[in-house]
Design a protein around this motif. Structure first.
Motif, mmCIF file in Angstrom:
data_model
loop_
_atom_site.group_PDB
_atom_site.id
_atom_site.type_symbol
_atom_site.label_atom_id
_atom_site.label_comp_id
_atom_site.label_asym_id
_atom_site.label_seq_id
_atom_site.Cartn_x
_atom_site.Cartn_y
_atom_site.Cartn_z
ATOM 1 N N ALA A 46 0.823 -1.210 0.000
ATOM 2 C CA ALA A 46 0.000 0.000 0.000
ATOM 3 C C ALA A 46 0.859 1.263 0.000
ATOM 4 O O ALA A 46 0.479 2.293 -0.558
ATOM 5 C CB ALA A 46 -0.924 -0.004 1.220
ATOM 6 N N ASP A 63 -10.935 -4.744 -10.148
ATOM 7 C CA ASP A 63 -9.482 -4.752 -9.970
ATOM 8 C C ASP A 63 -8.839 -5.821 -10.838
ATOM 9 O O ASP A 63 -7.804 -5.584 -11.485
ATOM 10 C CB ASP A 63 -9.125 -4.996 -8.497
ATOM 11 C CG ASP A 63 -9.443 -3.803 -7.616
ATOM 12 O OD1 ASP A 63 -9.552 -2.681 -8.152
ATOM 13 O OD2 ASP A 63 -9.579 -3.980 -6.389
ATOM 14 N N GLN A 114 -6.165 -5.250 -13.889
ATOM 15 C CA GLN A 114 -4.873 -5.929 -13.872
ATOM 16 C C GLN A 114 -4.651 -6.734 -15.142
ATOM 17 O O GLN A 114 -3.557 -6.743 -15.717
ATOM 18 C CB GLN A 114 -4.788 -6.855 -12.653
ATOM 19 C CG GLN A 114 -4.610 -6.123 -11.332
ATOM 20 C CD GLN A 114 -4.773 -7.052 -10.135
ATOM 21 O OE1 GLN A 114 -5.244 -8.185 -10.269
ATOM 22 N NE2 GLN A 114 -4.400 -6.574 -8.958
ATOM 23 N N HIS A 165 -7.309 2.476 -13.773
ATOM 24 C CA HIS A 165 -6.631 2.622 -12.487
ATOM 25 C C HIS A 165 -6.757 4.040 -11.939
ATOM 26 O O HIS A 165 -6.842 4.232 -10.721
ATOM 27 C CB HIS A 165 -5.152 2.238 -12.631
ATOM 28 C CG HIS A 165 -4.938 0.760 -12.736
ATOM 29 N ND1 HIS A 165 -4.150 0.180 -13.707
ATOM 30 C CD2 HIS A 165 -5.428 -0.270 -11.991
ATOM 31 C CE1 HIS A 165 -4.150 -1.142 -13.548
ATOM 32 N NE2 HIS A 165 -4.929 -1.429 -12.523
ATOM 33 N N CYS A 205 -10.182 4.325 -10.274
ATOM 34 C CA CYS A 205 -10.343 3.713 -8.948
ATOM 35 C C CYS A 205 -9.296 4.230 -7.951
ATOM 36 O O CYS A 205 -9.246 3.763 -6.809
ATOM 37 C CB CYS A 205 -10.284 2.194 -9.035
ATOM 38 S SG CYS A 205 -8.714 1.522 -9.584
ATOM 39 N N ASP A 230 -5.967 3.996 -7.895
ATOM 40 C CA ASP A 230 -4.828 3.114 -7.579
ATOM 41 C C ASP A 230 -3.541 3.764 -8.101
ATOM 42 O O ASP A 230 -3.154 3.582 -9.258
ATOM 43 C CB ASP A 230 -5.041 1.736 -8.226
ATOM 44 C CG ASP A 230 -4.009 0.719 -7.778
ATOM 45 O OD1 ASP A 230 -2.940 1.129 -7.295
ATOM 46 O OD2 ASP A 230 -4.271 -0.491 -7.918
ATOM 47 N N ARG A 231 -2.863 4.528 -7.235
ATOM 48 C CA ARG A 231 -1.672 5.271 -7.649
ATOM 49 C C ARG A 231 -0.517 4.335 -8.027
ATOM 50 O O ARG A 231 0.253 4.629 -8.934
ATOM 51 C CB ARG A 231 -1.213 6.199 -6.519
ATOM 52 C CG ARG A 231 -2.163 7.337 -6.235
ATOM 53 C CD ARG A 231 -2.195 8.310 -7.408
ATOM 54 N NE ARG A 231 -2.981 9.487 -7.096
ATOM 55 C CZ ARG A 231 -3.355 10.388 -7.991
ATOM 56 N NH1 ARG A 231 -3.029 10.216 -9.259
ATOM 57 N NH2 ARG A 231 -4.059 11.445 -7.639
ATOM 58 N N ASN A 232 -0.383 3.232 -7.305
ATOM 59 C CA ASN A 232 0.693 2.293 -7.618
ATOM 60 C C ASN A 232 0.558 1.774 -9.048
ATOM 61 O O ASN A 232 1.518 1.773 -9.834
ATOM 62 C CB ASN A 232 0.672 1.099 -6.654
ATOM 63 C CG ASN A 232 1.013 1.499 -5.231
ATOM 64 O OD1 ASN A 232 1.532 2.585 -4.988
ATOM 65 N ND2 ASN A 232 0.740 0.622 -4.288
ATOM 66 N N ALA A 233 -0.638 1.321 -9.381
ATOM 67 C CA ALA A 233 -0.880 0.780 -10.724
ATOM 68 C C ALA A 233 -0.810 1.887 -11.770
ATOM 69 O O ALA A 233 -0.360 1.659 -12.900
ATOM 70 C CB ALA A 233 -2.234 0.091 -10.769
#
Length: 772
Positions: free
Chosen positions: A373, A486, A490, A519, A522, A524-527
């Motif tokens: 995270a 998700d 992915q 991404h 939703c 999702d900064r990592n993705a």
């Protein structure tokens, strides 16, 4: 009391040879010269008594009134302590008077060394009596052995460690093995029970294995050697899984606690309080070192009080059950394997092993989830370091999940959460091993979809694109079946990666743009960062003019979140784009900026990428020797990672073209020599070389390495012993330091001398002999 001539003492004669401990003997003598009370501490079976007796014997002439041993193991009543000491000293006692005043009066003018052996079960009484005696007798010295410090003012402590062992990561060599104290002890005791036994090529591996399995504990090694009457070394090693059942043939003349390995550790266990005993059992589920947070997690069940965990840890350290290690991010604790197996056996006997192992698994699952995270954050590198330290315990958690029915899904979540932090430092093969085992046992869940995505990613990075495509197909089908947003996002990103590795850039861009939208939607900064990076790379390799904008956007996202670990990847894409567009010098500047890495050992992937393209750029501008050196350094980094060199199809072609250019420019022989030189740089020196700091001259060149005066006194001592072929543990024993301290000295010497391995230090030390 008037003296009646020199009194020699009552030390028993040695019935077996004394092996090793030269450094400890010197340290005992040094400490007792300046202190009046020295306590030897350590776990059961480490040889504290033998060390104390040999030290006392060596110092006997220093004390005109002799050296006297008081064995306290049989004593159970602290009230009888003074009387026991009087009896051991062969001093008269008027039974009308209390023994303590009599003893202090008798010793008032004595020059005497008193050895109090096995004080741990009478700590308060020993502390009180020792304090009184030292105050009354200026010429008295006390040498105590105890699994816990006495706690008297002025007390000096010397922790007795296990005997130095051979390096378990290197194949045993006969000549080198014979110099290790643990091996020497085994061979010495073995030849006593089996005349003619010697260390030979055919048994050296088994002997080294026995010493390792027994942690270098002298008592355990001696008990194992007795079995050579009936078993070969190989057969003994095979049976050490039940070491407490096997090692039961000690001398009948020895105290019960020294006749068996279990008896020695039973003694320590019974000295612990009930909360400490429960903590010992719970902490035995760790395989490696652990921190306070992990200890509190496993000690959180109904049988433990997590609020008292710190006190219990302190108590177990005091009683030599745990060892304490200081690290930059806080203390860590460790058990010897033998101590751990004892605790694990008690845990099984209480029927509590599975719930405690589950708590350990839960802790590392939560730790991995937190790390994932916080991936795009200032804590990136901290998480790399922390998770790397926890490798052994994470493996233990995974093994529990994959060997316990109903826990497979938890194992899948744990291993899939770690993928980013394994990607940077290597170990992809091990990661895929765990993923394969977990996927073989899991059902159709979102966790499985994520694991398929992770495994497919790593397959592609290792050059197994066909397998990656099969994982993609399964991931897409499962995402559609689950109708999970998700999993769908992915799978779209994964499709873009596979297309990128197939050099289908238009398809890759289409998929990655869609993944980026999903991404971002939703949050999702990592993705999002990963989508941007892959999209920038796809545009770069296809000649799409958006490369610079996407690369800068990727870089800006790193800077906005202070994600320094991710930053070099964005700089690499921008540097690659500059080189492909014909601006080699601009590319070199960006790639050198990408190599501004705080801890390169935790960033091998980015190092490999930057060094690879930097070699291409240096070759383009005609610096062929530097290019070949960087080419070799990159190859070493790819090897450490276990990935394909250097990834996608077009990049592989540029790699081959660079090799051809360098071979033509340098000739095959010189090219091979310079590349090999680059391979030997190691990660840190390769980064320095890539950033233009140049390659430090070798030690054989005039003025290459510093003189001896550049090293501290302690570093020179370490170098001298290292030149004799001693391991870190042996050097630690010789200089009475911890192995970790010695390791730090070795690394500092390597840095000062610009060397990459211990062999170079040893060679240089021999060359410096005239100066010494």
């Amino acid at each position: 009391m008037a003296r009646s001539g020199v009194r020699e003492g009552n030390l028993p004669a040695e019935v077996t040879s004394f092996v090793g401990r030269r450094g400890e003997l010197r340290e005992v003598q040094r400490l007792l010269t300046g202190a009046r009370l020295l306590t030897l501490t350590g776990a059961g079976g480490l040889g504290k008594t033998r060390l104390a007796l040999r030290s006392a014997s060596d110092m006997g002439r220093t004390f005109s009134d002799g050296v006297w041993l008081v064995d306290l193991a049989p004593l159970r009543e602290g009230a009888l302590l003074a009387q026991t000491v009087l009896t051991a000293l062969r001093l008269d006692h008027d039974s009308v008077r209390p023994p303590v005043p009599v003893l202090t009066e008798q010793l008032a003018d004595q020059q005497l060394l008193l050895v109090l052996d096995n004080c741990e079960h009478l700590l308060d009484s020993c502390a009180a009596l020792t304090r009184s005696l030292l105050a009354a007798s200026p010429g008295l010295r006390v040498l105590a052995t105890s699994r816990q410090a006495l706690g008297v003012d002025g007390e000096q402590l010397l922790s007795v460690a296990p005997l130095p062992l051979p390096d378990p990561t290197s194949p045993p060599r006969l000549h080198a093995l014979a110099g290790h104290e643990a091996v020497r002890l085994f061979v010495d005791r073995a030849s006593a029970v089996l005349p003619g036994f010697t260390l030979r090529a055919e048994n050296c591996e088994a002997v080294a294995g026995i010493c390792h399995r027994l942690d270098g504990i002298p008592l355990a090694i001696e008990l194992a050697a007795v079995w050579l009457r009936f078993l070969s070394p190989e057969e003994i090693l095979e049976r050490l899984d039940d070491r407490f059942g096997l090692l039961t043939r000690g001398s009948r003349a020895a105290p019960p606690r020294q006749q068996t390995l279990r008896g020695a550790i039973d003694w320590s266990f019974n000295l612990c309080t009930p909360p400490e005993q429960r903590a010992w059992m719970s902490l035995s589920v760790f395989t490696g070192a652990f921190d306070l947070e992990a200890a509190q997690a496993v000690c959180s069940g109904p049988e433990c009080d997590p609020r008292g965990t710190l006190d219990q840890l302190a108590g177990l350290v005091d009683k030599s059950v745990l060892t304490h290690e200081e690290h930059r991010d806080g203390p860590r604790y460790r058990m010897l394997d033998t101590i751990r197996e004892y605790g694990r056996a008690h845990l099984r006997d209480h029927g509590a092993e599975e719930p405690v192992r589950r708590r350990l698994r839960d802790h590392y699952q939560q730790l991995a989830a937190r790390a994932e995270a916080e991936w795009l954050s200032p804590r990136q590198t901290q998480w790399f370091v922390r998770l790397r330290r926890e490798d052994a315990n994470i493996r233990t958690a995974l093994e529990f999940c994959l060997s316990t029915p109903g826990e497979e899904e938890a194992g899948l979540r744990l291993i899939a959460s770690l993928w980013r932090h394994r990607l940077g430092v290597g170990g992809l093969e091990e990661q895929r091993h765990w993923l394969g085992r977990a996927l073989a046992r899991s059902g159709p869940t979102p966790a499985r979809a994520k694991a398929l995505w992770v495994d497919g990613w790593m397959a592609c990075l290792r050059g197994e694109t066909a397998f990656g495509r099969s994982r993609l197909a399964e991931c897409q089908a499962l995402a559609a079946e689950l109708d999970d947003p998700d999993a769908m996002a992915q799978s779209v990103q994964f499709a873009g990666l596979v297309a990128l590795f197939d050099d289908d850039y238009l398809q890759a861009i289409e998929h990655l743009e869609l993944a980026l939208d999903r991404h971002r939607a939703c949050g999702d900064r990592n993705a999002e960062w990963t989508d941007l990076f892959l999209l920038a790379l796809s545009c770069c390799l296809s000649g799409d003019p958006r490369t610079s904008v996407l690369g800068e956007e990727c870089l800006a996202l790193c800077d906005a979140h202070d994600a320094r670990w991710s930053r070099p990847f964005a700089l690499w894409v921008l540097g690659l784009q500059r080189w492909l567009s014909g601006d080699a010098e601009g590319s070199i500047a960006l790639l050198r900026e990408g190599l501004r890495i705080e801890q390169p050992a935790h960033h091998v992937f980015a190092v490999a990428q930057c060094l690879e393209v930097l070699a291409w750029a240096e070759a383009t501008v005609g610096r062929h020797v530097q290019a070949a050196r960087l080419f070799g350094a990159a190859q070493n980094a790819w090897r450490l990672l276990g990935t394909a060199v250097p990834g996608a199809g077009r990049l592989l072609r540029h790699h081959a073209e660079c090799e051809e250019i360098l071979r033509r420019a340098l000739g095959d022989e010189r090219y091979a020599a310079v590349v090999e030189e680059g391979r030997g740089l190691g990660v840190d020196r390769a980064v320095a070389c890539g950033r233009g700091r140049g390659e430090p001259p070798s030690a054989s060149e005039p003025g290459g390495a510093p003189e001896l005066s550049a090293l501290t006194r302690r570093e020179r001592e370490v170098v001298a012993l290292l030149a004799e072929g001693l391991s870190d543990k042996q050097i630690a024993a010789e200089l009475v330091l911890s192995p970790r301290t010695v390791e730090g000295h070795v690394w500092r010497v390597l840095a000062k001398l610009h060397f990459t391995c211990r062999t170079q230090i040893a060679t240089w030390a021999v060359q410096q002999e005239p100066a010494r």
